[in-house]
Design an enzyme around this catalytic site. Sequence first.
Site, PDB file in Angstrom:
ATOM      1  N   ASP A   1     -80.083   2.588  54.338  1.00  0.00           N
ATOM      2  CA  ASP A   1     -79.066   3.404  54.973  1.00  0.00           C
ATOM      3  C   ASP A   1     -79.196   3.227  56.493  1.00  0.00           C
ATOM      4  O   ASP A   1     -80.079   2.543  56.980  1.00  0.00           O
ATOM      5  CB  ASP A   1     -79.249   4.879  54.545  1.00  0.00           C
TER       6      ASP A   1
ATOM      7  N   GLU B   1     -72.461  15.003  56.233  1.00  0.00           N
ATOM      8  CA  GLU B   1     -73.925  14.877  56.218  1.00  0.00           C
ATOM      9  C   GLU B   1     -74.602  16.149  56.714  1.00  0.00           C
ATOM     10  O   GLU B   1     -74.114  17.258  56.499  1.00  0.00           O
ATOM     11  CB  GLU B   1     -74.331  13.625  57.009  1.00  0.00           C
TER      12      GLU B   1
END
Length: 635
Positions: free
Chosen positions: A334, A527
Amino acid sequence: MTFTELLERRAIKKLAAIWIVIGLLIWSAACASAQPPVTEVVETLPAVEDETIDYLNPALSSEERAEDLLARMTLEEKLGQMTLIEKGSLVSGDIARYYLGGVLSGGGGYPAGYNSPDGWRDMVVEFQAEALDTRLGIPIIYGVDAVHGHNDVKGAVIFPHNIGLGAAANPALVEQIGEITALETSATAIKWNYAPVLAVVQDIRWGRTYESYGEDPELVGMLGEAYIRGLQGEDLSSPTSVAATAKHFVGDGGTIWGTSTTANYMIDQGDTIVDEETLREIHLAPYYPALEAGAKIVMISFSSWNGEKMHGHDYLINTVLKGEMGFDGFVVSDWQGIDQVADNFYDAVVQSVNAGVDMNMVPYNANLFIFSLQSAVENGDITEERINDAVRRILTVKFIMGLFEDPNLESLDTSIVGSAEHRAVAQEAVSQSLVLLQNENAALPIDKNATVFVAGVDADDIGVQCGGWTIEWQGRSGYITTGTTIVEGLEQIGGENVYYNRFGKFEQFGQQGDVGIVVIGESPYAEGVGDSDDLELSETDIALIERMRPQVDKLVIVLVSGRPLIITEQLPLADAWVAAWLPGTEGQGVASNLYGEHPFTGKLPVSWPRSIDQLPLNETGADPLFAFGYGLEID
Ligand code: GLC
């Protein structure tokens, strides 16, 4: 560019090189008159068409082609293949300079100043041209987060976020959404999507709750598999097939509140503290159907398992995912995920690549990453064998995707992006995603001739309806893209009988409304920015409900949010409550259900807590306000 064109281009380049050699020979012969004449005839180079370049031969298997190409590559070219850079960090020439394997648009990474489907296609084709112009002509793989439609592109259809699809719990619909997402993404020359999220959310305080299909591993696995089948289709080399990314491996949805060490996040990227049996039962489970569905790319989670960062987790990546589960695609990190593995970058690179990370979403500094990787190989901290394994995996997937034959998806065009047909499917998804929590006083369905008063800023805001990961990484309120707001949908059905005042001021009408609809909810976030333990309704929203109550006979509350909100005390204030989640651009789907044109069938994909201190519900064992699977229907 087709394989034939690619070969022709190569032939032209080779012929040009031959003439240069011949020219130099003639020139040197003329200059060296004192020297004895060249005694041997210069061998003519084999004609390109006679030379079989295996990796350019689509008749061979992807594995054979990868092996042939790997054998031709320098270490520098190999390390470049393991490098994934965000497009905003590139300067012209970087892709060729570093032999980059991948480029991505991070959230909101649209073309500078021109966010349209054609602007996206032009941008990606330009990057690809640089890659194709390198010695071996290895195409980049271009990636984007098209997590609820091709959501960074203005004019693309935006579907309900995954939590709404979890409420719909309809795999055929999700497969269709995957197909449409692939059509709209590939139309812009992009063949890599960082979706689906396979998180099994356990604590709705998590800012990524809405990216999860729900709290149940079976539900998540079923819908994740369906999405992958839709997105990839039968053949990954088809122009309209887009490679899925099963993410974030593993345990991203199980982190504990307060364990995050990232920025001011509280639970996102935190620590999933469970025994291995629980990790496998809840969080690993959805990856089996995902691999079964043909996922060839897995993204690693920022989170940790019992204190060990996933990006450096040799056992879970190498032993479990690549070994036990037989995953033969490639693993991608990521966003700067490897940086979190160790205190210094060199050690972080060594640990994460050795743990099994193949392509690294660096995403800014290609030079530093490649230098670190090269040093690690020279120091023997990373073996050439491991480099070859990573590059072989990446190349094999690129061959399977048909990137060498048709890197720019020439046959596609952008006219289908945001089509009416695609929007109709999205509207159906909205209707199936709505969950009816309460319906007293027969408030719903609304009669078309009823006088309807609509209140709340969120009733007329496309950006709020779409939530995060829309045009911008964090999303944004306002008219950010093409679509229909909830109140526009109500007006389409109720016509003149629908009155909208965002502040709920209808006193001037001098009459009761038959029905009041208050649309409230959350502002967009993504997020860890959305991590919150304050899920109560705001004072403003409560005041609006209280203001509307006396003005109407029946009162309906529509919640536009990425997760359950704490409504226990306010429940008695209204007759009906509807969870609309984050419906996306087709707000008319909400109106359709409220007027009874589409039945309420949605069921809660997550438990709905009475209060924050019940969380995480599976730990406290408290009984929720509404249980997983709850949802009323109207006879
Ligand atoms: C983000 C997310 C991940 C996304 C990636 C690229 O930080 O964690 O889901 O795919 O970066 O945008």
